[in-house]
Design a protein around this motif. Structure first.
Motif: not given
Length: 184
Positions: A115-119
């Motif tokens: 999850x998160x901004x990288x995804x």
């Protein structure tokens, strides 16, 4: 650079719509269809980029909404809680190209990012680059089309590309148009 010139040209075109010809209209129609296709391509790149980082569970939840409840709730809790009836949840299963794509992706090796901004960035950055490049090339083609035209808007585009300001270019082009109309 072409976007800045077209910004001035667009404001001139809005102000003097009466000078628009069929060829000018065709240029604008082509540019609009290219812009719409750039939205579609950017969405496709976003989906492909995001699916490169999805886990198997996430992809399964895209294909079958029934499995979405498995991660967070006990099976069947959606319709027992009165949110959605069971038949509705079962009919939500996507069909067609998107479901085929996700079924294809299930068998591939991916780099799962939970999850998160990288995804999100794995899909958003390539989609933005695709969108920006396609729109930039479309604007360049649009400006070059106007430069080839022998119309009022074409003359305005040529004057603006020579470095004149919007006000000076408007005066030059409108003076020339008045002279040509007075001759006829």
């Amino acid at each position: 650079m072409s976007e800045l010139i077209l910004l001035d040209l667009d404001s001139f075109m809005l102000q003097f719509r009466r000078f628009q010809t069929r060829e000018d209209w065709e240029i604008e129609k082509r540019c609009k269809s290219t812009r719409l296709s750039s939205y579609v391509w950017a969405l496709a790149v976003f989906i492909v980029g995001r699916s490169a980082t999805m886990t198997d569970e996430f992809i399964l939840s895209k294909i079958d909404p029934y499995t979405t409840t498995e991660a967070s709730m006990k099976r069947g809790l959606w319709w027992k809680a009165g949110r959605l009836p069971r038949s509705t949840v079962e009919s939500l299963r996507p069909r067609g190209l998107i479901a085929q794509y996700y079924n294809l992706v299930l068998g591939m090796k991916r780099l799962p990012v939970r999850h998160g901004l990288l995804n999100f960035a794995c899909g958003a950055v390539p989609a933005y680059i695709t969108f920006a490049l396609m729109n930039h090339s479309a604007q360049n083609r649009r400006l070059n089309s106007y430069l080839k035209q022998d119309t009022v808007f074409g003359e305005m585009a040529r004057t603006l590309t020579r470095g004149a300001t919007l006000r000076d270019a408007s005066v030059q082009v409108l003076t020339r148009v008045d002279k040509e109309f007075l001759k006829k």
